[in-house]
Motif scaffolding. Structure first.
Motif, short mmCIF file in Angstrom:
data_model
loop_
_atom_site.label_atom_id
_atom_site.label_comp_id
_atom_site.label_asym_id
_atom_site.label_seq_id
_atom_site.Cartn_x
_atom_site.Cartn_y
_atom_site.Cartn_z
N ILE A 45 0.85 -1.20 0.00
CA ILE A 45 0.00 0.00 0.00
C ILE A 45 0.88 1.24 0.00
O ILE A 45 0.65 2.20 -0.75
CB ILE A 45 -0.96 -0.01 1.20
CG1 ILE A 45 -2.03 -1.09 1.02
CG2 ILE A 45 -1.60 1.36 1.38
CD1 ILE A 45 -2.94 -1.27 2.23
N GLU A 46 1.93 1.22 0.84
CA GLU A 46 2.84 2.36 0.89
C GLU A 46 3.58 2.52 -0.44
O GLU A 46 3.83 3.64 -0.91
CB GLU A 46 3.84 2.20 2.04
CG GLU A 46 3.21 2.45 3.39
CD GLU A 46 4.21 2.28 4.52
OE1 GLU A 46 5.42 2.05 4.24
OE2 GLU A 46 3.80 2.39 5.68
N LYS A 47 3.93 1.41 -1.09
CA LYS A 47 4.61 1.46 -2.38
C LYS A 47 3.70 2.08 -3.43
O LYS A 47 4.12 2.95 -4.21
CB LYS A 47 5.02 0.04 -2.79
CG LYS A 47 5.76 -0.03 -4.09
CD LYS A 47 6.11 -1.47 -4.43
CE LYS A 47 6.72 -1.55 -5.81
NZ LYS A 47 6.96 -2.94 -6.22
N VAL A 48 2.45 1.67 -3.49
CA VAL A 48 1.50 2.23 -4.46
C VAL A 48 1.29 3.71 -4.20
O VAL A 48 1.25 4.53 -5.12
CB VAL A 48 0.16 1.45 -4.41
CG1 VAL A 48 -0.93 2.17 -5.18
CG2 VAL A 48 0.35 0.04 -4.95
N LEU A 49 1.16 4.08 -2.91
CA LEU A 49 0.98 5.49 -2.57
C LEU A 49 2.21 6.31 -2.98
O LEU A 49 2.09 7.43 -3.49
CB LEU A 49 0.70 5.65 -1.07
CG LEU A 49 -0.68 5.22 -0.60
CD1 LEU A 49 -0.78 5.36 0.93
CD2 LEU A 49 -1.77 6.04 -1.26
N ALA A 50 3.41 5.76 -2.77
CA ALA A 50 4.65 6.47 -3.15
C ALA A 50 4.71 6.63 -4.66
O ALA A 50 5.10 7.69 -5.18
CB ALA A 50 5.87 5.72 -2.63
N GLU A 51 4.34 5.58 -5.40
CA GLU A 51 4.34 5.66 -6.86
C GLU A 51 3.35 6.72 -7.34
O GLU A 51 3.65 7.51 -8.25
CB GLU A 51 3.99 4.30 -7.48
CG GLU A 51 5.09 3.28 -7.36
CD GLU A 51 4.66 1.91 -7.87
OE1 GLU A 51 3.50 1.75 -8.30
OE2 GLU A 51 5.51 0.99 -7.84
N ARG A 52 2.19 6.76 -6.75
CA ARG A 52 1.20 7.77 -7.13
C ARG A 52 1.71 9.17 -6.80
O ARG A 52 1.53 10.10 -7.58
CB ARG A 52 -0.13 7.51 -6.41
CG ARG A 52 -0.89 6.37 -7.00
CD ARG A 52 -2.27 6.29 -6.45
NE ARG A 52 -3.00 5.18 -7.03
CZ ARG A 52 -4.22 4.86 -6.71
NH1 ARG A 52 -4.86 5.54 -5.77
NH2 ARG A 52 -4.82 3.85 -7.28
N ARG A 53 2.31 9.31 -5.62
CA ARG A 53 2.85 10.62 -5.23
C ARG A 53 3.93 11.06 -6.22
O ARG A 53 3.95 12.20 -6.68
CB ARG A 53 3.43 10.55 -3.82
CG ARG A 53 3.86 11.90 -3.28
CD ARG A 53 4.40 11.85 -1.85
NE ARG A 53 3.75 10.92 -0.96
CZ ARG A 53 4.28 9.80 -0.48
NH1 ARG A 53 5.52 9.47 -0.81
NH2 ARG A 53 3.61 9.02 0.33
N ASP A 54 4.83 10.11 -6.57
CA ASP A 54 5.89 10.42 -7.54
C ASP A 54 5.29 10.76 -8.90
O ASP A 54 5.76 11.67 -9.59
CB ASP A 54 6.86 9.25 -7.68
CG ASP A 54 7.74 9.08 -6.45
OD1 ASP A 54 7.83 10.04 -5.67
OD2 ASP A 54 8.33 7.98 -6.30
N ALA A 55 4.28 10.01 -9.31
CA ALA A 55 3.65 10.25 -10.61
C ALA A 55 3.00 11.64 -10.63
O ALA A 55 3.11 12.39 -11.61
CB ALA A 55 2.61 9.18 -10.92
N ILE A 56 2.33 11.98 -9.55
CA ILE A 56 1.66 13.28 -9.49
C ILE A 56 2.68 14.40 -9.46
O ILE A 56 2.59 15.38 -10.22
CB ILE A 56 0.71 13.35 -8.28
CG1 ILE A 56 -0.49 12.43 -8.50
CG2 ILE A 56 0.24 14.78 -8.03
CD1 ILE A 56 -1.38 12.26 -7.28
N GLU A 57 3.70 14.27 -8.58
CA GLU A 57 4.72 15.31 -8.48
C GLU A 57 5.53 15.40 -9.77
O GLU A 57 5.84 16.48 -10.25
CB GLU A 57 5.63 15.04 -7.28
CG GLU A 57 4.96 15.29 -5.95
CD GLU A 57 5.83 14.89 -4.77
OE1 GLU A 57 6.97 14.41 -4.99
OE2 GLU A 57 5.38 15.06 -3.63
N GLY A 58 5.89 14.24 -10.34
CA GLY A 58 6.63 14.22 -11.61
C GLY A 58 5.79 14.80 -12.74
O GLY A 58 6.30 15.51 -13.61
N GLY A 59 4.50 14.47 -12.73
CA GLY A 59 3.61 15.03 -13.76
C GLY A 59 3.52 16.54 -13.66
O GLY A 59 3.52 17.25 -14.66
#
Length: 185
Positions: A45-59
């Motif tokens: 769950i933490e991994k998915v949340l980190a990926e989403r956070r990175d995707a949003i910030e990177g986007g």
């Protein structure tokens, strides 16, 4: 079943207070499930949340970079457009100046041609006038000689004398005509 039996058993077992062995087994199962969920499910769950956070910030960073690049391209296109407009105005002005120069040159050439034609016309008129005067002198001289020969009764065929008399007569006529023209003006 009577009401008395249910009331006697209700005193033995309170439904709000569970039995201690059930509480211990329930707590033990709760900690086992909580431990398994914490070790297996929580990291994913933490991994998915980190990926989403990175995707949003990177986007957002990519969007900001793309916007900055688009702004730079827009400024570059505006500068090129301004330069192209300046170049077009310069070319138009240069063409206008060349057109004015060519027009002035054509006018000068036309003026020269007109003057040449007028000069040629005057020269032709003068030549025709001299030719007509010479022909007229000859014809008038011949007629005057014939007339004088008839009046005098003798032949005036001597050409030297004839041409002297004719020239003197025509000079007198031209002088009288010039005086008459001068008085008329």
């Amino acid at each position: 079943m009577s009401l008395a039996f249910i009331a006697a058993e209700g005193e033995k077992m309170n439904p709000l207070i569970p039995a201690w062995p059930e509480v211990i087994v329930g707590l033990l199962c709760f900690f086992i499930v909580f431990g398994l969920l914490g070790k297996k499910l929580l990291p994913s769950i933490e991994k998915v949340l980190a990926e989403r956070r990175d995707a949003i910030e990177g986007g957002m960073e990519r969007a900001e970079a793309a916007q900055a690049e688009a702004q730079a391209l827009l400024e570059q296109y505006r500068a090129e457009l301004a330069e192209a407009r300046h170049e077009a105005a310069r070319i138009v002005e240069q063409a206008r100046e060349q057109g004015a120069a060519q027009l002035a040159e054509m006018r000068e050439e036309g003026q020269r041609q007109r003057e040449a034609i007028v000069a040629a016309g005057h020269a032709q008129i003068e030549a025709d006038k001299k030719q007509a005067t010479a022909a007229l002198r000859q014809d008038v001289g011949s007629l005057a000689t014939q007339l004088a020969s008839r009046i005098v009764g003798e032949s005036l065929e001597d050409s030297a004398r004839q041409s002297g008399v004719i020239d003197r007569f025509l000079d007198e006529l031209e002088a009288k005509a010039a005086v008459a023209q001068g008085a008329a003006k």
